[in-house]
Design a protein around this motif. Structure first.
Motif, PDB file in Angstrom:
ATOM      1  N   ILE A 194      -9.540  -2.990 -11.112  1.00 19.54           N
ATOM      2  CA  ILE A 194      -9.702  -3.545  -9.455  1.00 19.54           C
ATOM      3  C   ILE A 194      -8.686  -2.746  -8.970  1.00 19.54           C
ATOM      4  N   LEU A 195      -8.938  -1.879  -7.730  1.00 17.87           N
ATOM      5  CA  LEU A 195      -7.902  -1.130  -7.001  1.00 17.87           C
ATOM      6  C   LEU A 195      -7.112  -2.057  -6.251  1.00 17.87           C
ATOM      7  N   THR A 196      -5.977  -1.799  -6.480  1.00 17.47           N
ATOM      8  CA  THR A 196      -4.923  -2.661  -5.755  1.00 17.47           C
ATOM      9  C   THR A 196      -3.565  -1.947  -5.469  1.00 17.47           C
ATOM     10  N   ALA A 197      -2.837  -2.509  -4.594  1.00 19.57           N
ATOM     11  CA  ALA A 197      -1.534  -1.589  -4.123  1.00 19.57           C
ATOM     12  C   ALA A 197      -0.469  -2.000  -5.196  1.00 19.57           C
ATOM     13  N   TYR A 198       0.269  -1.185  -5.582  1.00 18.10           N
ATOM     14  CA  TYR A 198       1.369  -1.214  -6.487  1.00 18.10           C
ATOM     15  C   TYR A 198       2.275  -2.357  -6.096  1.00 18.10           C
ATOM     16  N   LEU A 199       2.327  -3.289  -6.468  1.00 17.63           N
ATOM     17  CA  LEU A 199       3.422  -4.550  -5.856  1.00 17.63           C
ATOM     18  C   LEU A 199       4.668  -4.129  -6.720  1.00 17.63           C
ATOM     19  N   THR A 200       4.788  -3.557  -7.782  1.00 15.90           N
ATOM     20  CA  THR A 200       6.065  -3.500  -8.545  1.00 15.90           C
ATOM     21  C   THR A 200       6.645  -2.169  -8.347  1.00 15.90           C
ATOM     22  N   ARG A 201       6.139  -1.409  -7.467  1.00 19.05           N
ATOM     23  CA  ARG A 201       6.857  -0.248  -7.004  1.00 19.05           C
ATOM     24  C   ARG A 201       8.198  -0.330  -6.576  1.00 19.05           C
ATOM     25  N   PRO A 202       9.378   0.060  -7.007  1.00 19.79           N
ATOM     26  CA  PRO A 202      10.544   0.063  -6.725  1.00 19.79           C
ATOM     27  C   PRO A 202      10.974   0.742  -5.247  1.00 19.79           C
ATOM     28  N   GLN A 203      11.520   0.299  -4.182  1.00 21.39           N
ATOM     29  CA  GLN A 203      11.560   0.917  -3.081  1.00 21.39           C
ATOM     30  C   GLN A 203      12.477   2.140  -2.994  1.00 21.39           C
ATOM     31  N   TRP A 204      13.069   2.502  -4.150  1.00 24.54           N
ATOM     32  CA  TRP A 204      13.486   3.914  -4.246  1.00 24.54           C
ATOM     33  C   TRP A 204      12.729   5.055  -4.314  1.00 24.54           C
ATOM     34  N   VAL A 205      11.363   4.612  -4.615  1.00 24.27           N
ATOM     35  CA  VAL A 205      10.367   5.594  -4.622  1.00 24.27           C
ATOM     36  C   VAL A 205      10.021   6.457  -3.282  1.00 24.27           C
ATOM     37  N   GLY A 206      10.404   5.714  -2.256  1.00 21.94           N
ATOM     38  CA  GLY A 206      10.527   6.330  -1.015  1.00 21.94           C
ATOM     39  C   GLY A 206       9.275   6.804  -0.483  1.00 21.94           C
ATOM     40  N   VAL A 207       8.034   6.677  -1.461  1.00 27.65           N
ATOM     41  CA  VAL A 207       6.645   7.257  -0.574  1.00 27.65           C
ATOM     42  C   VAL A 207       5.964   6.003  -1.094  1.00 27.65           C
ATOM     43  N   ALA A 208       4.821   5.913  -0.184  1.00 26.11           N
ATOM     44  CA  ALA A 208       3.635   4.955  -0.547  1.00 26.11           C
ATOM     45  C   ALA A 208       2.625   5.361  -1.847  1.00 26.11           C
ATOM     46  N   LEU A 209       2.529   4.848  -2.381  1.00 26.04           N
ATOM     47  CA  LEU A 209       1.537   5.217  -3.795  1.00 26.04           C
ATOM     48  C   LEU A 209       0.067   4.746  -3.614  1.00 26.04           C
ATOM     49  N   ALA A 210      -0.778   5.484  -3.681  1.00 28.01           N
ATOM     50  CA  ALA A 210      -2.322   5.384  -3.534  1.00 28.01           C
ATOM     51  C   ALA A 210      -2.683   4.147  -4.527  1.00 28.01           C
ATOM     52  N   ALA A 211      -3.603   3.350  -4.178  1.00 30.60           N
ATOM     53  CA  ALA A 211      -3.737   2.243  -5.023  1.00 30.60           C
ATOM     54  C   ALA A 211      -4.253   2.618  -6.516  1.00 30.60           C
ATOM     55  N   GLY A 212      -3.875   1.592  -7.480  1.00 32.27           N
ATOM     56  CA  GLY A 212      -3.981   1.868  -8.645  1.00 32.27           C
ATOM     57  C   GLY A 212      -5.303   1.061  -9.231  1.00 32.27           C
ATOM     58  N   ASN A 213      -5.790   1.195 -10.454  1.00 30.15           N
ATOM     59  CA  ASN A 213      -6.851   0.329 -10.883  1.00 30.15           C
ATOM     60  C   ASN A 213      -5.964  -0.468 -11.772  1.00 30.15           C
ATOM     61  N   LEU A 214      -5.505  -1.393 -11.266  1.00 35.19           N
ATOM     62  CA  LEU A 214      -4.555  -2.687 -11.887  1.00 35.19           C
ATOM     63  C   LEU A 214      -5.203  -3.947 -11.887  1.00 35.19           C
ATOM     64  N   GLY A 215      -5.971  -4.174 -11.097  1.00 31.88           N
ATOM     65  CA  GLY A 215      -6.496  -5.560 -11.100  1.00 31.88           C
ATOM     66  C   GLY A 215      -7.476  -6.120 -12.279  1.00 31.88           C
ATOM     67  N   GLU A 216      -7.440  -7.446 -12.483  1.00 32.03           N
ATOM     68  CA  GLU A 216      -8.250  -8.043 -13.088  1.00 32.03           C
ATOM     69  C   GLU A 216      -8.782  -9.497 -12.735  1.00 32.03           C
ATOM     70  N   THR A 217     -10.131  -9.792 -12.743  1.00 33.72           N
ATOM     71  CA  THR A 217     -10.333 -11.089 -12.264  1.00 33.72           C
ATOM     72  C   THR A 217     -11.446 -11.695 -13.222  1.00 33.72           C
ATOM     73  N   LYS A 218     -11.770 -12.832 -13.242  1.00 35.16           N
ATOM     74  CA  LYS A 218     -13.029 -13.544 -13.633  1.00 35.16           C
ATOM     75  C   LYS A 218     -13.655 -14.345 -12.820  1.00 35.16           C
ATOM     76  N   ASN A 219     -14.892 -14.504 -12.846  1.00 33.00           N
ATOM     77  CA  ASN A 219     -15.735 -15.268 -12.157  1.00 33.00           C
ATOM     78  C   ASN A 219     -16.887 -16.009 -12.805  1.00 33.00           C
ATOM     79  N   SER A 220     -17.070 -17.185 -12.801  1.00 33.34           N
ATOM     80  CA  SER A 220     -18.229 -17.958 -13.682  1.00 33.34           C
ATOM     81  C   SER A 220     -18.673 -19.015 -12.650  1.00 33.34           C
ATOM     82  N   GLY A 221     -19.719 -19.577 -13.407  1.00 35.68           N
ATOM     83  CA  GLY A 221     -20.496 -20.590 -12.622  1.00 35.68           C
ATOM     84  C   GLY A 221     -21.799 -20.891 -12.978  1.00 35.68           C
ATOM     85  N   TYR A 222     -22.786 -21.663 -12.375  1.00 38.10           N
ATOM     86  CA  TYR A 222     -23.942 -21.893 -12.492  1.00 38.10           C
ATOM     87  C   TYR A 222     -24.805 -22.137 -11.226  1.00 38.10           C
TER      88      TYR A 222
END
Length: 1017
Positions: free
Chosen positions: A719-747
């Motif tokens: 799932i595309l999501t922003a880099y929340l672990t990006r250190p501030q010293w990078v100094g530029v916004a990183l494009a979203a990465g395929n970092l997310g995972e979810t699960k969904n269940s029901g009936y």
């Protein structure tokens, strides 16, 4: 079936007869065909027919009508026939619309739900997205606004499984991605909802959030049937405002000021005058000095009208079938007409829709069919030049925020020999909403939508039996144009009460201005093409179908670079003896959002089904068990959508640059610089959903009870999501990465019970229940983040805030260990929060999970129907559970930003009462004024509301005139009805606002009472 007649000896004779249903009513337009020939007729208004057959002894008549079982009747020399057709109780349920085709319901192995036109029209809603609420298991609808022309619902299928967007499904109208909410309800044949991977894999990179297929009506092989429908509606808010009058308000205001140690604003005499004003006992200057303005009453009406008219014709011959319709829908607003525009331009929002549709099938040869779909809508929206949308209304914000005790709506002063109206205001409240509606300007907007399909279907049995080819091209055009006329306006505050009839006695804020013109326009083009090869063949007990399809979808908005999707689709189905079913679906799709060489992905799905009731060992159960089918599926589908603040992000694989003015200087001269705004993600790809589904279908006692049970599980990764672990010293916004995972269940559970007691009396009961719960597995949160603050492990859109642990008491203040609030000084009666990290302070770091998310985990609906002779009664209750709502500040908080107070603020912690009394009776914390209440007005569990509710969603009473009455007036059918939606709501909010909305600063959700008639010829 009863056959009566007399035998003739001649071979070629005329056969006459009458066709009726089980109730004895004649069937108009039934097809009577001599089997094996093209010789046929259609029954007249009395159900009668006359047909000359080639051989009266050997001829067989085939008699059919939509909704009834086809009868084949040997003539056997008779010349007078009385035919009774039995209802086909399965009707349209036998055919289910699936991706790029249709299947018999008995052979479907995917999780698909379908709703018919009849069910949609039981709701008076002219907006289709509202009409489906509660009617389809697994479909969650949320309506946040009832504004004319801006009342669409948000739709989710089986909850939400992604946080890269809002999880909305892919919606196709007649096979093409289109807006569907404003289609004329009478034009829709069915709506199919595809929920599992076996049903959606053919949509590949677009199918992860489910798919909705809307199919419009087509012609039938019958004589022309003309249908006229008229509806007159009365709409009113589901909730009324609960703001206090001036006397109650200033009493609470004085209390709040005292609590905050602020000077009093009103004397005892002032308060007494406000009491008289609220009782309607003041006039003249006193009424101006001590106003009691009900802004809601000044601006709003109690109800608003709407009307809808539809005319359609449907029919066909052996060479052509057609359906055409025209519709007018006109919806007015609750907001009064206050505009002073010389040319009659209105300040009251309105929406008008003109729609026309024509679908035609031409049978050019016995193998070649050419179909044309044409739909057009002209939508017109008008209103004031205030900021209005489906998510925010400036009009309602001002109504909710402007105190009624500060100034009257307007003053009348002498201006030379004439009288001039001065609109009231103050330095803080300069935007008098009545003045804005009267003098602030207006807008007029139009949408012109044209949608076309051109389809060729060619049967190639000459090459091999069951082979066919189909091609479709579609071109859609949407032109939007908005003209805005805006003017500044002045408001006034009375400064010299001894000279109140003179304009010099007033302070003026802003000034009156001339209308200024601006515009906004856009154009959208869509070009869609597909070509497919189909194969369907039976070999003894073997039933095989196959499909291969290529499609391409181009979308262009204004002059932006066009968006494109394209790909290949494949499907193979196999059935053995109607018992064992298997299906393989796959999509190989590409998206322009990804780098070349990585744009295409393969999304397969497999499903199997077993019709247990067809087995020989189940023969003894056939008297009570009519259907028992088990189905299972697994597949993968994708999603390439990534949005930030509602805006879709494109080309994440590209680096992006932007300019900045005065970036650096040569001497005193600033120069423009350029900087990198996005560091690219060259490996970006789609999120992939792995979906599992297990279903059980059953039918008992010859249709008395039918049901579906589905259990599902979904795992998403990349799932595309922003880099929340990006250190501030990078100094530029990183494009979203395929970092997310979810699960969904029901009936999901769906039960239907239908029973006909006798020819006059029948009833039905339906129940649906759905449960879906998701969980974020990963979203790139830092490992060292405190566990109770992490979104991981919680549902998507889970509320986070401070946990309120009752009210602060004197004992708490005396306790040296009481955590110190960083949001202001606390007093007895304020909210007491849990110090989650134990650092001795209450701040943002103490926020944790509270309540549920804003998407219901449980949805359910109960429908009941009764038919007696010509009378019909239907009712549907709809509800949601396990959902939380945090409403806007004006809905909940007292004196927020110097604003107003509501009835629930009367339950505040009262410092005049004892602590014991308050602990037992207080339902709101200590009152504060403006930002002095910051401590209490945090996102917290005290103000998080239980969003569960049950609505009387739809109710209808109808009467169909007896056939002999209708025929006497030249009609084949006449139905009169009154129906309503959102009529009653049971919730946990004590009148705060509508539980489905997001607060009060938007146009309210409406309940509708509708009076209608449908006539057919």
């Amino acid at each position: 079936m009863l056959l009566i007649g007399q035998t003739l000896s001649a071979q070629q004779r005329q056969v006459t007869g009458i066709v009726k249903d089980l109730t004895g009513e004649p069937i108009i337009g039934a097809s009577v065909l001599e089997k094996g020939t093209t010789n046929g007729v259609i029954t007249d208004l009395d159900g009668n027919f006359k047909l000359t057959v080639s051989n009266v002894e050997k001829a067989v008549l085939q008699i059919s009508y939509v909704g009834y079982q086809t009868q084949q009747i040997p003539v056997n020399g008779k010349t007078l026939l009385n035919v009774i057709l039995k209802e086909n109780t399965k009707l349209l349920d036998e055919v289910v619309v699936v991706g790029y085709g249709a299947q018999k319901k008995e052979s479907v192995v995917g999780a698909i739900s379908q709703v018919s036109s009849k069910e949609l029209l039981a709701s008076p809603a002219a907006n289709i997205s509202q009409a489906i609420a509660g009617k389809i298991p697994g479909v969650i609808t949320t309506q946040t606004s009832g504004a004319p022309g801006q009342d669409d619902t948000k739709i989710n299928i089986r909850g939400r499984a992604t946080f890269a967007g809002d999880g909305s499904p892919l919606i196709l109208v007649d096979g093409v991605e289109r807006e569907f909410s404003q289609i004329a309800p009478d034009d829709i044949e069915t709506i199919s909802v595809l929920k599992d991977a076996s049903a959606t894999a053919v949509y590949g990179v677009r199918g992860a959030n489910g798919v909705m297929l809307i199919t419009t009506k087509r012609g039938r092989d019958q004589k022309p049937e003309v249908s006229l429908t008229a509806n007159m509606q009365i709409q009113s808010p589901t909730r009324s405002d609960t703001y206090l009058n001036s006397y109650q308000s200033v009493m609470l205001l004085e209390e709040a000021l005292k609590n905050d140690g602020l000077p009093s604003q009103f004397s005892a005499n002032d308060i007494e005058m406000y009491r008289k004003s609220s009782a309607g006992q003041l006039s003249g200057l006193d009424a101006m000095l001590y106003p009691n303005v009900d802004w809601y009453n000044e601006v709003l009406k109690s109800s608003a009208p709407a009307q809808r008219y539809n005319a359609s014709v449907r029919g066909g011959t052996k060479r052509m079938r057609y359906y055409a319709s025209a519709e007018l829908y006109d919806q007015k607003s609750l907001i009064r007409e206050l505009s002073q525009d010389t040319y009659g331009n209105s300040s009251s929002p309105s929406y008008r829709r003109y729609a026309f549709r024509a679908n035609m099938d031409l049978f050019l040869t016995k193998d070649l069919t050419f179909s044309v779909n044409f739909g057009t809508r002209f939508e017109e929206r008008r209103g004031s030049n205030t900021n209005e949308s489906s998510t925010y209304s400036q009009t309602f914000y001002e109504l909710n925020h402007t105190p009624g005790w500060l100034f009257p709506v307007s003053y009348q002063v002498q201006n030379g020999e004439s009288t001039k109206t001065l609109y009231g205001g103050s330095s803080q409240y300069q935007s008098n909403i009545v003045a804005a509606l009267a003098k602030g300007g207006y807008y007029r907007a139009t949408n012109t939508i044209n949608e076309t399909n051109f389809i060729l279907d060619y049967k190639m049995d000459w090459l091999t039996k069951g082979l066919s080819a189909k091609g479709m091209a579609s071109f859609d055009y949407d032109s939007y144009y908005k003209k805005m006329f805006k003017a500044d306006f002045a408001t006034y505050e009375l400064n010299d009460r001894n000279n109140y009839e003179s304009i010099d006695a007033y302070n003026q804020f802003n000034s009156d201005g001339e209308l200024g013109y601006s515009k906004d326009n856009s154009t959208t083009y869509k070009l869609y093409m597909e070509a497919q090869i189909n194969y369907a063949r039976q070999f003894g007990k073997h039933d095989v179908t196959a499909m291969v399809l290529y499609n391409q979808n181009d979308y262009r908005y204004n002059s932006e670079l066009a968006k494109r999707y394209q790909g290949l689709v494949g499907r193979v189905t196999y059935g053995y003896d109607d018992r064992y079913l298997a299906e393989f679906n796959a999509g190989y799709n590409g998206s322009e959002n990804f780098l070349k060489g990585k744009r295409f992905g393969f999304f397969p799905a497999v499903s199997v089904g077993w019709r247990i009731s067809k087995e020989e060992f189940m023969a003894n159960t056939q008297e009570w068990l009519n259907n028992l089918k088990v189905r299972a599926s697994y597949g993968e589908v994708g999603n390439d959508i990534y949005t930030v603040n509602g805006t879709s992000q494109r080309f994440l694989y590209q680096e992006k640059w932007s300019q900045i003015g005065n970036d650096y200087y040569f001497g005193s001269s600033g120069k423009t610089g350029i900087y990198e705004t996005q560091y690219p993600n060259l490996g970006v790809t789609w999120e992939r959903a792995h979906k599992y589904n297990l279903g059980l279908e059953f039918g008992l006692w010859n249709g008395l009870l039918n049901g579906n049970i589905d259990v599902f599980y979904e795992k998403r990764n990349d799932i595309l999501t922003a880099y929340l672990t990006r250190p501030q010293w990078v100094g530029v916004a990183l494009a979203a990465g395929n970092l997310g995972e979810t699960k969904n269940s029901g009936y999901e559970l769906e039960l239907k019970h239908n029973k006909r007691i006798n020819k006059d009396l029948s009833y039905n009961v339906g129940l649906t229940y759905s449960h879906a719960r998701n969980e974020i597995i990963s979203m790139d949160e830092p490992e060292q983040k405190t566990a109770y603050r992490k979104r991981e492990g919680n549902p998507i859109s889970q509320y986070f805030g401070l946990i309120a642990d009752g009210f602060i008491t004197q004992a708490d203040l005396n306790n040296p260990d009481l955590p110190v609030s960083t949001f202001g000084t606390v007093k007895v009666g304020d909210l007491k929060y849990k110090d989650m990290n134990g650092d001795g302070f209450i701040d943002d770091r103490d926020e944790t999970r509270i309540g549920y998310s804003d998407i219901p985990e449980n949805t359910y609906a109960l429908s009941l129907g009764l038919n007696y002779k010509g009378w019909g009664f239907n009712v549907m209750f709809q509800g949601v559970d396990h959902v939380s709502r945090y409403y806007d500040a004006e809905a909940m908080y007292a004196f927020v930003n110097g604003g107003k107070v509501k009835e629930h603020h009367l339950g505040r912690w009262n410092p005049e009462q004892s602590e014991a009394y308050n602990l037992q009776h207080a339902t709101y914390p200590l009152l504060h004024y403006d930002n002095y209440g910051d401590h209490n007005q945090r996102t917290n569990s005290f103000f998080l509301k239980n969003g569960s509710f049950v609505r009387l969603k739809n109710i209808e009473l109808s009467y169909t005139l007896p056939q002999n009455w209708s025929k006497f007036a030249g009609m084949s059918d006449c139905r009169l009805y009154v129906n309503a939606n959102n009529l009653i709501t049971w919730d946990h909010l004590d009148g705060l606002t509508d539980p489905e909305s997001n607060g009060s600063n938007r146009y309210p959700i409406m309940k509708t009472v509708n009076f209608g008639v449908n006539i057919k010829f």
